[in-house]
Design an enzyme around this catalytic site. Sequence first.
Site, PDB file in Angstrom:
ATOM      1  N   ASP A 169      33.918  25.643  57.307  1.00  0.00           N
ATOM      2  CA  ASP A 169      34.136  26.982  57.856  1.00  0.00           C
ATOM      3  C   ASP A 169      33.072  27.369  58.870  1.00  0.00           C
ATOM      4  O   ASP A 169      32.019  26.734  58.975  1.00  0.00           O
ATOM      5  CB  ASP A 169      34.197  28.022  56.737  1.00  0.00           C
ATOM      6  CG  ASP A 169      32.897  28.126  55.941  1.00  0.00           C
ATOM      7  OD1 ASP A 169      32.306  27.076  55.617  1.00  0.00           O
ATOM      8  OD2 ASP A 169      32.465  29.264  55.650  1.00  0.00           O
ATOM      9  N   GLU A 236      31.085  28.333  53.059  1.00  0.00           N
ATOM     10  CA  GLU A 236      29.618  28.422  53.011  1.00  0.00           C
ATOM     11  C   GLU A 236      29.112  29.690  53.665  1.00  0.00           C
ATOM     12  O   GLU A 236      28.115  30.275  53.231  1.00  0.00           O
ATOM     13  CB  GLU A 236      29.016  27.196  53.708  1.00  0.00           C
ATOM     14  CG  GLU A 236      27.504  27.026  53.506  1.00  0.00           C
ATOM     15  CD  GLU A 236      26.658  27.784  54.521  1.00  0.00           C
ATOM     16  OE1 GLU A 236      25.440  27.920  54.300  1.00  0.00           O
ATOM     17  OE2 GLU A 236      27.215  28.243  55.540  1.00  0.00           O
TER      18      GLU A 236
END
Length: 581
Positions: A169, A236
């Site tokens: 991400d 994350e």
Amino acid sequence: MEKSLPITEQAPQVAPKHHVRRTVSTVLLVALTLYLLAPLLGDSPSHDVPHHVTKKPSCIQPPPLFPATTDEKLSRMYDFVGTEAFKNATIIRHSGAVKIDTSSFDDMGPVGEDRRWDTRYAFHDYLAETFPRLHKGLKLEKVNTFGLLYTWKGSDDSLKPLVLMSHQDVVPVPASTVDAWTHPPFSGHYDGRFIWGRGSSDCKNQLIAEMETVELLLEADYKPKRTIVLSYGFDEEISGREGAGSLAKFLIDRYGKDGVAAIVDEGAGFSEQWGQVFALPGVAEKGYTDVHITVRYPGGHSSIPTDHTSIGILSELISKIEAVQYRTYLADESPMLGLMQCGADHAPDFPKKLKKLLGKRSSSAKTCKAKPDELALEAAKMGRPVKYLMQTSQAVDVIEGGVKVNALPERTTVTVNHRINIGDAPEMVWHHLTTLAKPIAEKYNLTLHAFDGTKEAPLSISLSPSDTTLKVAPVTPTQLDVISPYSILAGTTRAVYGEEIVVAPGMVRIFFPPMTGNTDTRYYWPITKHIFRFGPGYDPTTDAGLGNIHTVDEKVSVANHIGMVKWFTLFVQNMDEAALE
């Protein structure tokens, strides 16, 4: 231009370079030799030994470490990474990854319900198309729908696995900033030197480099003895609970406590300080706690006010909090101390005063809390980014109180953010805040609820921690007098970038912009003591930080990326040959 890694077809037909190959045991031999010689060069005066060699070195550097293999395919593979053919192909692969928007938002709902998670499907499809050998040769397991876990089974089950991490991400790009980008944020634009776009540096660079490494090794018919695991979370940027939190639990269940040899994840990189370039693998992370403080006090009409309101009372407490900073000091295990020792040994411009204070330091600096740590205080003069690597930070970030100008506020709340120094603990922060709040509660005849589970109550001051509280990370061992993951990492780094690079303990993200945040490795602490938060790509002509991560014009140089691929190809092989203790 194809996306596969055609080593045999595209590699130039030239004789492979003859690298100076040294086995991992060389690291141990050199380190042990230096340690055994130390008594002969010891700190005690000697009429027979010159003064300039009387001090035992505290930052021994291992020699460059290349794999001991004589396999021609592996030699050609390494050489191929430096060719134009590989460069052109890797630009396409990396750029393609950046083009897929995998943003994580703070308000994401559950996986399977919030459709914004579904961008990961396209990213998974792209990886499968781009790395066909990897997807054919490795076992892929999807954890919590979007977590990617690839396992390359080694031939020797007695060897603990090596885990390589990254995350899929990226942080979102606010619509209001799109026009400020030199190139569109999800274009993956290549300008002849840099790949631009969100995630180009944080952290699709590392993910693509790791997958390219495995694809290259597979094509070279490499057969690892040590199992290799690729573990890629998907959130994350919003704490990693769904991704790394699930993946780590899965791996801990599979391999057990201390069941993994080492982990490499994103983190610190390279930095020039004191006239010396350092590689700074992150071996520690600060702790974290947000503390919510709520004051409840009687309201009423503002035309007949009480002498103090909840806003005024809380303001008094905030002033006391900001007036008392946490102690600046270096715990014995602090990576910053290790870095300064390396600076004193190897950096030509290391400050004389720091060197003198470093020589005077003893373990009493850690235990004698009443005595100022002169070394830390002097180092803190380098600026706030350095200071807060040696001090628990506090920041009053969010406040809310009052609803109308003619109504006394009945409730006011504030959130104070803390990043906890190596050597401190969340409980120390909580005790400190309780000590400050107690006399104010007594002054205004309010009940004090300090970390007792009460988030708020009438006529009270309530203090409560957030559920994101995190202890200081265990510090990774950095011994060089044994064969260790750290010694292998250091030797590999000097093999790729040269012996002029000094490898020193780092902290996320030491000497870069003040970003002492936490990585996905926070969930993996039980599985290994050897966790390295390290971005091993380096371009000496351009690298001066983190490539504008999380902001406008994020980019990474292709030379940085190629260096990262070279590093991983050597590190995987060096770890495979290592007889770790």
